[in-house]
Design an enzyme around this catalytic site. Structure first.
Site, PDB file in Angstrom:
ATOM      1  N   ARG A 103       6.740  22.322 -37.685  1.00 36.60           N
ATOM      2  CA  ARG A 103       7.253  21.226 -38.512  1.00 36.60           C
ATOM      3  C   ARG A 103       6.599  19.927 -38.094  1.00 36.60           C
ATOM      4  NH1 ARG A 103      11.463  20.446 -41.319  1.00 36.60           N
ATOM      5  NH2 ARG A 103       9.877  19.459 -42.593  1.00 36.60           N
ATOM      6  N   TYR A 151       7.684  20.611 -33.864  1.00 30.15           N
ATOM      7  CA  TYR A 151       8.197  21.819 -33.208  1.00 30.15           C
ATOM      8  C   TYR A 151       7.869  23.057 -34.041  1.00 30.15           C
ATOM      9  CZ  TYR A 151      12.191  21.058 -36.384  1.00 30.15           C
ATOM     10  OH  TYR A 151      12.980  20.844 -37.490  1.00 30.15           O
ATOM     11  N   HIS A 182      15.750  13.323 -40.143  1.00 29.85           N
ATOM     12  CA  HIS A 182      16.671  13.676 -41.220  1.00 29.85           C
ATOM     13  C   HIS A 182      17.508  12.450 -41.582  1.00 29.85           C
ATOM     14  CE1 HIS A 182      16.133  18.116 -40.890  1.00 29.85           C
ATOM     15  NE2 HIS A 182      15.847  17.827 -39.635  1.00 29.85           N
ATOM     16  N   TYR A 185      15.966  19.686 -30.487  1.00 30.20           N
ATOM     17  CA  TYR A 185      17.237  19.099 -30.908  1.00 30.20           C
ATOM     18  C   TYR A 185      18.295  19.324 -29.838  1.00 30.20           C
ATOM     19  CZ  TYR A 185      15.541  18.661 -35.730  1.00 30.20           C
ATOM     20  OH  TYR A 185      14.845  18.325 -36.854  1.00 30.20           O
ATOM     21  N   HIS A 242       9.636  14.535 -38.045  1.00 31.49           N
ATOM     22  CA  HIS A 242      10.448  14.040 -39.160  1.00 31.49           C
ATOM     23  C   HIS A 242      11.810  13.584 -38.663  1.00 31.49           C
ATOM     24  CE1 HIS A 242      11.518  18.304 -38.700  1.00 31.49           C
ATOM     25  NE2 HIS A 242      12.717  17.950 -39.127  1.00 31.49           N
TER      26      HIS A 242
END
Lengths: 186, 211
Positions: B137, B127, B142, B88, B140
């Protein structure tokens, strides 16, 4: 027809580059003489500050209108950056992320017709959002009158001085302090 | 099957929710957004920087409706995600993967009259996270959504079909069995852009609207 709703998932820790924006907490038009400041902290069940929460506020305009208005999240058409509000329109919507001390500030106008601001809380470690209310006065209200004194007190934005109210959100009771009342709507 | 994610204990309320059954509740109305709140390019996460981001270009589109099937029109849809390497653009993400100077990973759009939204982005990477040893994870995106009522406010995550990490993910598995698949997009060749992008469809149903 009744469709099954899309399930909620945690907001996680990394929304900060996407959702908060400058002037998110400045709901009141710039320099408005009736501006009310509401500030506080979001705390967990150990009394520790929650430094990665997002709070959203929704309220009627001072004249009682509940239609809201666009312009809470204005973007610059030239470079796409968030430019904030135009300082004139009252959108009724605010959004602030908590800081390292769990603190937040919003500046708004008193809602017309009701004594409260609606508050929606998001944070890493919450599976979904939580709703609560920040009451700027203790006028007769069906929700407040349904709660015992200790619970009711968690919804009161306590006046600190003229035009400044304190509203902390406690996600979980810590034994000494009462947990904030969170709401479900029917 | 992993232990389902139950969130951070110290952040979970212990008291039951207090039910508000008031047809005059302010929460049965909600904020509105308009042309000034988004720019056309905000929905294309691959065009926010001078260069092209690395990764597989995709489109993600679908419809936002309420539980009666009525479209939620003119409302704000916001997304955020990791880059193709699973990182991120956020200082707290210090995961050992490269940042991409051409990808921020945040976008927004307004739904059209029929409730449709559409984004162009790149497929996010998986990640690692600290839930348990070697927990990763699944890829995905959000999503943040508004309905006509504040009670319909929804923040959730969209997943990709066929991801082998899904059944190992405590967060995805934290949703009851019967509901989990509704968080997984479908690959739809009709939505793919020839020579350009793979197309995924994900429809969203908002709960808790006005009666």
């Amino acid at each position: 027809m009744t469709l099954e709703p899309t399930p909620s998932q945690t907001i996680g820790p990394y929304f900060g580059h996407a959702l908060p924006h400058p002037a998110g907490g400045r709901i009141a038009p710039t320099g408005h003489p009736d501006t009310v400041t509401v500030h506080g902290r979001v705390l967990d069940g150990c009394g520790a500050p929650v430094d990665d929460a997002l709070l959203e506020f929704w309220q009627p305009a001072p004249d009682g209108s509940r239609t809201g208005a666009p312009g809470s999240l204005r973007r610059d058409p030239v470079d796409g950056t968030a430019v904030g509000r135009d300082g004139v329109a009252f959108t009724g919507f605010g959004r602030v992320a908590t800081g390292a001390d769990g603190g937040y500030v919003v500046r708004t106008l008193r809602p017309g017709g009701v004594p409260y601001l609606s508050v929606c809380v998001f944070a890493r470690g919450l599976l979904g959002n939580l709703f609560t209310r920040a009451y700027l006065s203790q006028a007769a209200d069906p929700l407040l009158s349904s709660l015992d004194a200790r619970r009711r007190a968690t919804l009161i934005a306590v006046p600190e001085r003229t035009g400044v109210h304190r509203f902390d959100v406690r996600l979980r009771g810590d034994g000494e302090h009462e947990e904030t009342v969170f709401l479900a709507f029917r | 099957m992993p232990e389902p994610y139950r969130g951070a204990l110290s952040r979970q309320p212990q008291r039951p929710l207090v039910v508000v059954d008031d047809p005059e509740a302010v929460e049965l109305t909600g904020p509105v957004f308009g042309a000034a709140d988004v720019t056309a390019i905000d929905s294309d996460l691959t065009r926010q920087h001078p260069g092209q981001p690395l990764g597989q270009r995709i489109t993600v589109s679908g419809r936002v409706v309420d539980r009666t099937g009525r479209p939620v029109h003119g409302q704000l849809v916001e997304i955020w995600q990791a880059n193709a390497a699973g990182r991120y653009a956020h200082r707290r993400d210090q995961h050992h993967a490269p940042l991409d100077p051409n990808f921020t990973g945040a976008g927004r759009c307004l739904t059209d009259d029929q409730g449709h939204y559409r984004f162009t982005t790149i497929r996010p990477g998986a990640y690692p996270w600290g839930e348990h040893s070697n927990s990763w994870r699944p890829a995905h995106i959000h999503f943040s959504l508004f309905g006509t009522a504040f009670t319909q406010r929804l923040v959730t995550q969209m997943y990709f079909p066929g991801d082998p990490l899904l059944p190992l993910d405590p967060i995805w598995c934290g949703v009851p069995d019967a509901d989990r698949q509704r968080l997984v997009a479908a690959y739809d060749p009709e939505l793919s852009v020839p020579g350009r992008a793979l197309g995924y469809r994900w429809d969203i149903v908002l709960d808790g609207g006005p009666r």
